[in-house]
Write a protein that holds these residues in place. Structure first.
Motif, PDB file in Angstrom:
ATOM      1  N   GLU A 273       0.834  -1.159  -0.003  1.00 16.58           N
ATOM      2  CA  GLU A 273      -0.011   0.103   0.106  1.00 16.58           C
ATOM      3  C   GLU A 273       0.895   1.311  -0.056  1.00 16.58           C
ATOM      4  OE1 GLU A 273      -3.328   0.280  -0.240  1.00 16.58           O
ATOM      5  OE2 GLU A 273      -3.374  -2.062  -0.462  1.00 16.58           O
ATOM      6  N   PRO A 274       0.368   2.309  -0.786  1.00 18.40           N
ATOM      7  CA  PRO A 274       1.463   3.435  -0.776  1.00 18.40           C
ATOM      8  C   PRO A 274       1.687   3.922   0.586  1.00 18.40           C
ATOM      9  CG  PRO A 274      -0.622   3.858  -2.419  1.00 18.40           C
ATOM     10  CD  PRO A 274      -0.735   2.368  -1.476  1.00 18.40           C
ATOM     11  N   GLY A 275       2.900   4.274   0.662  1.00 19.11           N
ATOM     12  CA  GLY A 275       3.501   4.737   1.914  1.00 19.11           C
ATOM     13  C   GLY A 275       3.569   3.824   3.166  1.00 19.11           C
ATOM     14  N   ALA A 276       3.139   2.498   3.048  1.00 16.36           N
ATOM     15  CA  ALA A 276       3.120   1.515   4.282  1.00 16.36           C
ATOM     16  C   ALA A 276       4.271   0.944   4.375  1.00 16.36           C
ATOM     17  CB  ALA A 276       2.245   0.523   3.739  1.00 16.36           C
ATOM     18  N   LEU A 277       4.733   0.577   5.760  1.00 16.86           N
ATOM     19  CA  LEU A 277       5.986   0.104   5.919  1.00 16.86           C
ATOM     20  C   LEU A 277       5.983  -1.239   5.221  1.00 16.86           C
ATOM     21  CD1 LEU A 277       5.865   0.888   9.967  1.00 16.86           C
ATOM     22  CD2 LEU A 277       7.022   1.983   8.184  1.00 16.86           C
ATOM     23  N   ALA A 278       7.215  -1.704   5.008  1.00 22.81           N
ATOM     24  CA  ALA A 278       7.437  -3.054   4.585  1.00 22.81           C
ATOM     25  C   ALA A 278       8.587  -3.609   5.376  1.00 22.81           C
ATOM     26  CB  ALA A 278       7.770  -2.918   3.246  1.00 22.81           C
ATOM     27  N   PRO A 279       8.588  -4.184   6.545  1.00 18.22           N
ATOM     28  CA  PRO A 279       9.796  -4.732   7.369  1.00 18.22           C
ATOM     29  C   PRO A 279      10.563  -5.744   6.411  1.00 18.22           C
ATOM     30  CG  PRO A 279       7.980  -4.454   8.682  1.00 18.22           C
ATOM     31  CD  PRO A 279       7.352  -4.507   7.130  1.00 18.22           C
ATOM     32  N   VAL A 280       9.848  -6.509   5.921  1.00 20.64           N
ATOM     33  CA  VAL A 280      10.092  -7.787   4.992  1.00 20.64           C
ATOM     34  C   VAL A 280       9.562  -7.573   3.624  1.00 20.64           C
ATOM     35  CG1 VAL A 280      10.722 -10.152   4.787  1.00 20.64           C
ATOM     36  CG2 VAL A 280      10.235  -9.219   6.971  1.00 20.64           C
ATOM     37  N   MET A 281      10.326  -7.698   2.528  1.00 21.48           N
ATOM     38  CA  MET A 281      10.147  -7.662   1.231  1.00 21.48           C
ATOM     39  C   MET A 281      10.926  -8.486   0.389  1.00 21.48           C
ATOM     40  SD  MET A 281      11.594  -4.035  -0.234  1.00 21.48           S
ATOM     41  CE  MET A 281      11.479  -5.074  -1.709  1.00 21.48           C
ATOM     42  N   ALA A 282      10.397  -8.565  -0.995  1.00 18.87           N
ATOM     43  CA  ALA A 282      11.289  -9.435  -1.864  1.00 18.87           C
ATOM     44  C   ALA A 282      11.497  -8.470  -3.079  1.00 18.87           C
ATOM     45  CB  ALA A 282      10.938 -10.721  -2.303  1.00 18.87           C
ATOM     46  N   ALA A 283      12.393  -8.478  -3.825  1.00 21.53           N
ATOM     47  CA  ALA A 283      12.615  -7.804  -5.032  1.00 21.53           C
ATOM     48  C   ALA A 283      13.460  -8.548  -6.039  1.00 21.53           C
ATOM     49  CB  ALA A 283      13.333  -6.586  -4.595  1.00 21.53           C
ATOM     50  N   GLY A 284      13.204  -8.445  -7.436  1.00 29.42           N
ATOM     51  CA  GLY A 284      13.694  -8.942  -8.774  1.00 29.42           C
ATOM     52  C   GLY A 284      13.710  -8.033  -9.910  1.00 29.42           C
ATOM     53  N   GLU A 285      14.104  -8.868 -10.770  1.00 25.94           N
ATOM     54  CA  GLU A 285      14.325  -8.236 -12.102  1.00 25.94           C
ATOM     55  C   GLU A 285      12.758  -8.349 -12.847  1.00 25.94           C
ATOM     56  OE1 GLU A 285      17.310  -8.765 -15.262  1.00 25.94           O
ATOM     57  OE2 GLU A 285      18.503  -9.563 -13.664  1.00 25.94           O
ATOM     58  N   GLY A 286      12.556  -9.559 -13.087  1.00 24.16           N
ATOM     59  CA  GLY A 286      11.080  -9.757 -14.007  1.00 24.16           C
ATOM     60  C   GLY A 286       9.926  -9.695 -13.141  1.00 24.16           C
ATOM     61  N   PHE A 287       8.956  -9.077 -13.906  1.00 23.11           N
ATOM     62  CA  PHE A 287       7.569  -9.024 -13.191  1.00 23.11           C
ATOM     63  C   PHE A 287       7.136 -10.420 -12.929  1.00 23.11           C
ATOM     64  CE2 PHE A 287       3.105  -9.706 -14.361  1.00 23.11           C
ATOM     65  CZ  PHE A 287       2.471  -9.092 -13.030  1.00 23.11           C
ATOM     66  N   GLU A 288       7.144 -11.312 -13.966  1.00 21.05           N
ATOM     67  CA  GLU A 288       6.534 -12.691 -13.704  1.00 21.05           C
ATOM     68  C   GLU A 288       7.065 -13.575 -12.827  1.00 21.05           C
ATOM     69  OE1 GLU A 288       5.801 -14.580 -17.476  1.00 21.05           O
ATOM     70  OE2 GLU A 288       4.976 -12.877 -18.417  1.00 21.05           O
ATOM     71  N   THR A 289       8.622 -13.352 -12.721  1.00 16.12           N
ATOM     72  CA  THR A 289       9.169 -13.933 -11.533  1.00 16.12           C
ATOM     73  C   THR A 289       8.882 -13.501 -10.133  1.00 16.12           C
ATOM     74  OG1 THR A 289      11.409 -14.354 -12.786  1.00 16.12           O
ATOM     75  CG2 THR A 289      11.535 -13.835 -10.451  1.00 16.12           C
ATOM     76  N   MET A 290       8.574 -12.080 -10.144  1.00 16.01           N
ATOM     77  CA  MET A 290       8.169 -11.721  -8.772  1.00 16.01           C
ATOM     78  C   MET A 290       6.733 -12.156  -8.509  1.00 16.01           C
ATOM     79  SD  MET A 290      10.980 -10.816  -7.778  1.00 16.01           S
ATOM     80  CE  MET A 290      10.379 -10.468  -6.065  1.00 16.01           C
ATOM     81  N   ALA A 291       5.723 -11.870  -9.482  1.00 11.88           N
ATOM     82  CA  ALA A 291       4.431 -12.263  -9.485  1.00 11.88           C
ATOM     83  C   ALA A 291       4.227 -13.752  -8.855  1.00 11.88           C
ATOM     84  CB  ALA A 291       3.747 -11.992 -10.754  1.00 11.88           C
ATOM     85  N   SER A 292       5.163 -14.492  -9.547  1.00 14.78           N
ATOM     86  CA  SER A 292       5.050 -16.044  -8.918  1.00 14.78           C
ATOM     87  C   SER A 292       5.268 -16.060  -7.514  1.00 14.78           C
ATOM     88  CB  SER A 292       6.114 -16.788  -9.982  1.00 14.78           C
ATOM     89  OG  SER A 292       5.794 -16.764 -11.355  1.00 14.78           O
ATOM     90  N   LEU A 293       6.387 -15.304  -7.023  1.00 14.42           N
ATOM     91  CA  LEU A 293       6.755 -15.618  -5.607  1.00 14.42           C
ATOM     92  C   LEU A 293       5.367 -15.045  -4.925  1.00 14.42           C
ATOM     93  CD1 LEU A 293      10.213 -14.255  -5.411  1.00 14.42           C
ATOM     94  CD2 LEU A 293       9.310 -16.514  -5.088  1.00 14.42           C
TER      95      LEU A 293
END
Length: 347
Positions: free
Chosen positions: A227-247
């Motif tokens: 959510e806009p401006g929300a805290l994210a203590p834990v997150m995941a990041a990567g290159e591709g949209f489909e890779t991250m959408a799969s996670l």
């Protein structure tokens, strides 16, 4: 003058330096090339535009060594002016070609491009023209990739007739497209990614490059579950949209960010309160560089960075070929135990 894309591109190439001074005003000439940061007129040196034809290579062609993008001066007009459909691009090209050539300007004397609209504005406009994906070809495409997301995901839209131009032939057409908003972590749209789809529903459109990005991408990402401006203590990041959408399918409560390229991954801006970052691995060299640089930046910010590795080529391959339960079990051994309990389904 013919109004075809190839003819307009050829005519622009005849006046390549003048076009660069007009639309890439933050660059400068170096030998037979105009050098600038990117096609959106950012300051820098990674994009080179050929000013005169050499050895059968046309004037006006360009390549961005950082992003791998390439094209001609019609693409420069589209991106630097923030235009969306080909009619607008062609009209601006005709306007430019009817003007007398501007006199050479000394280096350091930069004037603003004639158009006032920027790429982020064009991205927001195209996103606003698109529709929710529920019941559309975009939803069917994602489902075919094993990606079943909440209908509340704000980043995803569908456009039934999104403009596409072939960089090689100059031909233009409209095709349905999945539109994914690139935003800052506070929710402001700064760009987008377009994935053109086969109208028959058979996956991506049969194009040389069916996925392209637009706008200001560095530091921003396609965010899912934040959510806009929300805290994210834990997150995941990567290159591709489909890779991250799969996670995201496997861990629906985990905020994830798709940065769209290795370079953009390296420069991702961390959201508020982030203390643990999972980075989805990519097999190529550029991907490894992006992971290394992002991990370094995370460490400097006091964030623990951990790499998640797929069994197959990427996490979408794992999701489609091995299944959601198998992927969840595979991830459980790579997550911090408290995160595995929090984000993975009970096994």
């Amino acid at each position: 003058m013919s109004g075809s894309a190839s003819e307009l591109a050829r005519r622009l190439g005849e006046h390549a330096e003048a076009a660069c001074r007009e639309y890439l005003s933050n660059g400068h000439r170096f030998g037979n090339y105009w050098m600038v940061g990117d096609v959106r007129n950012t300051r820098g040196r990674s994009m080179h535009v050929r000013l005169k034809a050499v050895g059968g290579k046309a004037a006006g062609r360009w390549v961005d060594e950082s992003s791998g993008e390439y094209g001609d001066l019609l693409d420069v007009i589209e991106q630097s002016c923030g235009l969306v459909d080909f009619r607008e691009v062609a009209d601006e090209a005709r306007r430019f070609l009817s003007m007398p050539l501007p006199p050479p300007q000394p280096l350091g004397s930069h004037r603003q491009p004639a158009a006032t609209r920027g790429s982020p504005d064009a991205a927001r406009r195209l996103f606003a023209m698109s529709h929710p994906i529920a019941g559309t070809l975009a939803e069917r495409y994602l489902a075919g990739r094993g990606i079943l997301l909440s209908t509340h995901e704000r980043a995803l839209r569908f456009h039934p007739g999104c403009y596409y131009r072939d960089f090689v032939t100059g031909e233009t057409r409209t095709l349905p497209a999945l539109i994914a908003a690139v935003t800052s972590f506070d929710g402001k749209i700064t760009g987008l990614q377009r994935t053109w789809l086969d109208p028959s529903g058979q996956g991506k459109a049969q194009l040389a490059d069916p996925r392209r990005s637009l706008g200001h991408l560095l530091g921003n990402a396609i965010w899912l579950g934040l959510e806009p401006g929300a805290l994210a203590p834990v997150m995941a990041a990567g290159e591709g949209f489909e890779t991250m959408a799969s996670l995201k399918v496997v861990m629906p409560a985990l905020p994830v960010a798709a940065a769209t390229s290795a370079n953009h991954l390296a420069g991702l801006t961390f959201p508020l309160g982030c203390r643990r970052l999972y980075i989805a691995a990519d097999a190529d060299a550029a991907g490894r560089h992006g992971i290394k640089r992002l991990s370094q930046r995370a460490g400097e910010a006091g964030i623990l960075a951990l790499v998640l590795r797929p069994q197959l080529g990427d996490f979408n391959d794992d999701l489609r070929h091995l299944g959601q339960a198998h992927l969840a079990a595979w991830l459980s051994g790579q997550l911090v135990p408290e995160d595995a309990r929090l984000f993975l389904p009970p096994g």
